[in-house]
Write a protein that holds these residues in place. Sequence first.
Motif, short mmCIF file in Angstrom:
data_model
loop_
_atom_site.label_atom_id
_atom_site.label_comp_id
_atom_site.label_asym_id
_atom_site.label_seq_id
_atom_site.Cartn_x
_atom_site.Cartn_y
_atom_site.Cartn_z
N PRO A 1 37.73 82.34 29.00
CA PRO A 1 37.76 81.06 28.13
C PRO A 1 38.89 80.32 28.20
O PRO A 1 38.78 79.00 28.43
CB PRO A 1 37.32 81.38 26.59
CG PRO A 1 36.84 82.84 26.94
CD PRO A 1 37.62 83.54 27.84
N GLN A 2 40.15 80.84 27.98
CA GLN A 2 41.42 80.10 28.13
C GLN A 2 41.58 79.47 29.46
O GLN A 2 41.98 78.23 29.49
CB GLN A 2 42.48 80.75 27.31
CG GLN A 2 42.67 81.25 26.24
CD GLN A 2 41.54 82.36 25.61
OE1 GLN A 2 40.96 82.80 26.62
NE2 GLN A 2 41.45 82.27 24.51
N ALA A 3 41.31 80.29 30.56
CA ALA A 3 41.25 79.72 31.82
C ALA A 3 40.36 78.82 32.20
O ALA A 3 40.86 77.73 32.95
CB ALA A 3 41.45 80.83 32.81
N ILE A 4 39.24 78.70 31.63
CA ILE A 4 38.20 77.73 31.74
C ILE A 4 38.48 76.38 31.02
O ILE A 4 38.44 75.39 31.43
CB ILE A 4 36.63 78.25 31.38
CG1 ILE A 4 36.44 79.53 32.33
CG2 ILE A 4 35.63 77.07 31.52
CD1 ILE A 4 34.98 79.98 32.06
N ASP A 5 39.20 76.80 29.74
CA ASP A 5 39.45 75.57 28.90
C ASP A 5 40.59 74.46 29.87
O ASP A 5 40.46 73.47 29.42
CB ASP A 5 40.10 75.95 27.50
CG ASP A 5 39.09 76.61 26.66
OD1 ASP A 5 37.81 76.29 27.12
OD2 ASP A 5 39.20 77.16 25.86
N ASP A 6 41.29 75.11 30.33
CA ASP A 6 42.15 74.10 31.31
C ASP A 6 41.61 73.32 32.40
O ASP A 6 42.23 72.18 32.65
CB ASP A 6 43.47 75.17 32.01
CG ASP A 6 44.02 76.00 30.89
OD1 ASP A 6 44.19 75.44 29.84
OD2 ASP A 6 44.64 76.92 31.23
N ARG B 1 11.21 74.37 6.56
CA ARG B 1 11.82 75.28 7.56
C ARG B 1 13.15 74.89 7.69
O ARG B 1 13.41 73.44 8.06
CB ARG B 1 10.96 75.70 8.55
CG ARG B 1 11.68 76.59 9.45
CD ARG B 1 10.84 77.16 10.56
NE ARG B 1 10.67 75.80 11.70
CZ ARG B 1 9.82 76.08 12.69
NH1 ARG B 1 9.09 77.18 12.94
NH2 ARG B 1 9.65 74.97 13.36
N SER B 2 14.35 75.61 7.75
CA SER B 2 15.40 75.17 8.34
C SER B 2 16.16 76.45 9.02
O SER B 2 15.94 77.55 8.64
CB SER B 2 16.49 74.91 7.12
OG SER B 2 16.64 75.85 6.18
N GLY B 3 16.84 76.09 10.10
CA GLY B 3 17.63 77.00 10.92
C GLY B 3 18.99 76.72 11.46
O GLY B 3 19.03 75.55 11.62
N SER B 4 19.90 77.50 11.76
CA SER B 4 21.18 77.10 12.25
C SER B 4 21.58 78.38 12.95
O SER B 4 21.48 79.53 12.69
CB SER B 4 22.20 77.18 11.21
OG SER B 4 23.35 76.63 11.61
N GLN B 5 22.11 77.96 14.27
CA GLN B 5 22.72 78.86 15.33
C GLN B 5 23.75 78.35 15.97
O GLN B 5 23.93 77.15 16.34
CB GLN B 5 21.32 78.82 16.45
CG GLN B 5 20.14 79.60 15.88
CD GLN B 5 19.10 79.75 16.93
OE1 GLN B 5 19.35 79.54 18.18
NE2 GLN B 5 17.92 80.35 16.75
N SER B 6 24.62 79.24 16.33
CA SER B 6 25.70 78.94 16.89
C SER B 6 26.17 80.08 17.69
O SER B 6 25.98 81.40 17.66
CB SER B 6 27.01 78.80 15.88
OG SER B 6 27.48 79.86 15.18
N MET B 7 26.94 79.76 18.98
CA MET B 7 27.32 80.89 19.85
C MET B 7 28.65 80.51 20.53
O MET B 7 28.65 79.30 21.08
CB MET B 7 26.41 81.16 20.94
CG MET B 7 26.63 82.17 22.05
SD MET B 7 25.43 82.62 23.07
CE MET B 7 25.60 80.80 24.27
N GLY B 8 29.64 81.19 20.42
CA GLY B 8 31.11 81.00 20.92
C GLY B 8 31.65 81.95 21.63
O GLY B 8 31.31 83.33 21.47
N VAL B 9 32.36 81.92 22.56
CA VAL B 9 33.08 82.96 23.33
C VAL B 9 34.62 82.75 23.15
O VAL B 9 35.42 81.94 24.01
CB VAL B 9 32.61 82.82 24.71
CG1 VAL B 9 33.38 84.10 25.59
CG2 VAL B 9 31.30 82.93 24.99
N PRO B 10 35.35 82.93 22.02
CA PRO B 10 36.57 82.58 21.83
C PRO B 10 37.56 83.51 22.53
O PRO B 10 38.81 82.90 23.04
CB PRO B 10 36.90 83.01 20.29
CG PRO B 10 35.83 83.79 19.82
CD PRO B 10 34.62 83.57 20.97
N GLN B 11 37.21 84.81 22.98
CA GLN B 11 38.16 85.69 23.53
C GLN B 11 37.11 86.58 24.66
O GLN B 11 36.16 87.28 24.23
CB GLN B 11 38.72 86.84 22.53
CG GLN B 11 39.80 86.02 21.66
CD GLN B 11 40.97 85.62 22.49
OE1 GLN B 11 41.37 85.67 23.65
NE2 GLN B 11 41.66 84.19 21.91
#
Length: 238
Positions: free
Chosen positions: A113-118, A98-108
Motif C-alpha cells: 500500500p505504501q508503494a502504491i500511495d507514492d 434500515r441502516s448500514g455501514s461498510q468500510s474496507m482498507g489495506v493499511p499494511q
Amino acid sequence: MRRLLLILPLAACTDLASVGSPPEFAPLDPNLEHHALYNVPLPEVTERRSVVDTASLWSSSQRSLFGDRRARGAGDILTVVIEINDSAQISNSTARGRSGSQSMGVPQLFGLPQAIDDRLPAGASMADAVSMDSASSFQGQGTVSRNEQLTLRVATTIIETLPNGVLRIEGSQEVRVNNELRELIVTGYIRPEDISRRNDIAYDRIAGARISYGGRGQISQMQQPRYGQQIADIVLPF
C-alpha cells in the motif's frame, strides 16, 4: 384527436337541448322486461281437463282465492326488498427502517500500500480503500371508513327461467321530482323457493345482483366536473 374534437360539440349540444326542461324518462321498450311481459310462454305440460273441472267451485289455479300468488314464470312480477345497512372501518400502519455501514482498507500488506500511495494522486491512499454508508426509511398509513344505509322496494319482472329452475329477474324504477330524476335498477338470479308468500324477496338472496341507485338532472350535473375538466384529468400526466 379529431374524433375527440367532434364528440365535444355533440355532448355540449345534448346538454343545451335539455335546458329549461326536466330529464326525460327512459323508454320502457324495447328491453328484456318488456319482451317478457308481452310474450306468453308455452306451458311445459298440457293438462287434460274435463267438463266437471270447469263446473267445480274449487280451483287450484294461481288466480284462485287459495292459489299460490308467488311469481314463478316469465312475465310474472315480484317485489325486491333492498335494505342495506353496512358499515366498515379499516386502519393499518406500516413502518420500516434500515441502516448500514461498510468500510474496507489495506493499511499494511508487505509494504505494497505504501508503494502504491507514492504513485496515487495527492490525497489518495490505500489505507481506506472502500467506505460505504446506507440508510433507508419507509412509513405508510391508511384508513378506510364507510357507512351505507339504503331502504327501497322495487317491482321486478321474471324475464327468463333457466334449465335448472333458477329465475332471472330484471326491474327498473324512475321517480322524477322537479328537475331531478332518480333511477333504480335491479338485476340478478333467484330461486323460486326463496320467494316469500307475500311475493317478495330480499336482495341478499339474489345471486349476481346488480343494484344501481342514482340520478340525473340539474343537481347531478352540478356534482360532476365538466367534460373539459374530465378530459384534462385523463390526458394531463401531472
